[in-house]
Design an enzyme around this catalytic site. Structure first.
Site, PDB file in Angstrom:
ATOM      1  N   LYS A 133       0.852  -1.202   0.000  1.00  0.00           N
ATOM      2  CA  LYS A 133       0.000   0.000   0.000  1.00  0.00           C
ATOM      3  C   LYS A 133       0.884   1.247   0.000  1.00  0.00           C
ATOM      4  O   LYS A 133       2.073   1.185   0.349  1.00  0.00           O
ATOM      5  CB  LYS A 133      -0.932   0.020   1.215  1.00  0.00           C
ATOM      6  N   GLY A 160       7.321   1.326   5.000  1.00  0.00           N
ATOM      7  CA  GLY A 160       6.065   2.085   4.969  1.00  0.00           C
ATOM      8  C   GLY A 160       5.134   1.628   3.866  1.00  0.00           C
ATOM      9  O   GLY A 160       4.122   2.266   3.577  1.00  0.00           O
ATOM     10  N   GLY A 217       3.825  -4.252   3.900  1.00  0.00           N
ATOM     11  CA  GLY A 217       3.922  -5.679   3.574  1.00  0.00           C
ATOM     12  C   GLY A 217       3.552  -6.593   4.732  1.00  0.00           C
ATOM     13  O   GLY A 217       2.801  -7.552   4.559  1.00  0.00           O
ATOM     14  N   GLY A 218       4.072  -6.290   5.924  1.00  0.00           N
ATOM     15  CA  GLY A 218       3.798  -7.138   7.086  1.00  0.00           C
ATOM     16  C   GLY A 218       2.327  -7.172   7.452  1.00  0.00           C
ATOM     17  O   GLY A 218       1.750  -8.237   7.711  1.00  0.00           O
ATOM     18  N   SER A 219       1.684  -6.002   7.432  1.00  0.00           N
ATOM     19  CA  SER A 219       0.242  -5.917   7.739  1.00  0.00           C
ATOM     20  C   SER A 219      -0.578  -6.648   6.687  1.00  0.00           C
ATOM     21  O   SER A 219      -1.556  -7.332   6.995  1.00  0.00           O
ATOM     22  CB  SER A 219      -0.207  -4.447   7.785  1.00  0.00           C
ATOM     23  N   ASP A 240      -2.533  -1.124  10.102  1.00  0.00           N
ATOM     24  CA  ASP A 240      -2.990  -1.179   8.698  1.00  0.00           C
ATOM     25  C   ASP A 240      -3.700  -2.477   8.329  1.00  0.00           C
ATOM     26  O   ASP A 240      -4.152  -2.635   7.199  1.00  0.00           O
ATOM     27  CB  ASP A 240      -1.798  -0.998   7.745  1.00  0.00           C
TER      28      ASP A 240
END
Length: 278
Positions: free
Chosen positions: A11, A99, A102-104, A135
């Site tokens: 995102k 930012g 990716g992890g979320s 996120d």
């Protein structure tokens, strides 16, 4: 045994306003978040034991106790699931600590998978998302979103853009916690979305309040910003989230690729990628 492959998209924050600091140490934010066309790939399979493996260019940046481990621990602790017998393989194409979310996104895709398999209810899925990261809730559904508070989706919005987004990550892992701790300035305005705005209008009227803090702390982020600002064919430049990735808006792929060629000569270690809003 049936393996599923999940697309876990990145995102960007079109803007990020820090409204106020909350008593719990978190911040009241306002942001529009939109998915972009770069993704991690997740393979998930039932297995005798729980395992998570990361491959791909950014696998070494993921900590041993990943947010996937945290997710399953949370689901088990709250009796949302009664086993974690899954083998999970994540191909990390999205830079960690950039930012780009990716992890979320990874956590959200696995939550959606568990829901589709009947292992989780929608309310359990949403509760886990709200508890585990700011996120994650955004990634549970399609579409861009206006985000308020500490990451709650206020409204889903439709955004279209034919622009090419050049993403630049200067290989600096930025701590969201440290950026927010160092950040002092609070936004006066609270963005109002009335449903008629083009992406270019949104970008023109807004900013990322954390950008100044990030470029003060890390010289490389300042260099990324300066590179994009000095390219007259770049329409807009902005840091996404708490950094360290920036995006530049270009009218077409050819001009964006010209910029990539220049970056490769000047800063061969920087990661670049062209993406579209999806």
């Amino acid at each position: 045994m049936h393996k599923h492959t999940l697309q876990s998209y990145a995102k960007i924050n079109l803007f990020l306003e820090v409204i106020k600091k909350l008593k719990n140490g978190y911040h009241d934010l306002s942001s529009i978040i939109t998915r972009i066309s770069i993704s991690d790939k997740i393979k998930i399979d039932t297995a005798a034991d729980f395992s998570v493996k990361f491959i791909g260019p950014f696998c070494s940046q993921v900590s041993q106790e990943s947010n996937i481990h945290t997710l399953f621990q949370f689901l088990l602790d709250n009796n949302f699931i009664n086993h974690s017998n899954y083998a999970i393989l994540i191909d990390k194409q999205i830079p960690v600590g950039s930012g780009l979310g990716g992890g979320s996104s990874n956590v959200a895709e696995i939550l959606k998978y568990l829901m589709s398999e009947g292992a989780l209810s929608k309310s359990q899925c949403l509760l886990a998302a709200k508890e585990l990261g700011s996120d994650i809730e955004f990634f549970l559904e399609e579409g861009s979103a206006l985000i308020t508070g500490t990451g709650s989706v206020k409204q889903r919005i439709k955004l279209f853009s034919d622009k090419i987004f050049l993403l630049i990550y200067p290989q600096i892992l930025m701590s969201t916690k440290i950026i927010f701790e160092q950040h002092q300035i609070l936004s006066k305005s609270n963005f109002f979305y009335e449903g008629q705005k083009q992406i270019s209008d949104i970008l023109q009227e807004t900013s990322n309040d954390l950008e100044e803090t990030a470029i003060t702390l890390h010289q490389e982020t300042r260099m990324v910003k300066q590179f994009l600002e000095s390219d007259e064919r770049c329409n807009f430049t902005r840091m996404t989230g708490s950094g360290s990735a920036f995006f530049g808006c270009y009218n077409d792929e050819a001009t964006a690729n010209d910029a990539v060629s220049k970056i490769k000569k000047l800063h061969p270690k920087w990661w670049t990628c062209l993406a579209r809003i999806i």
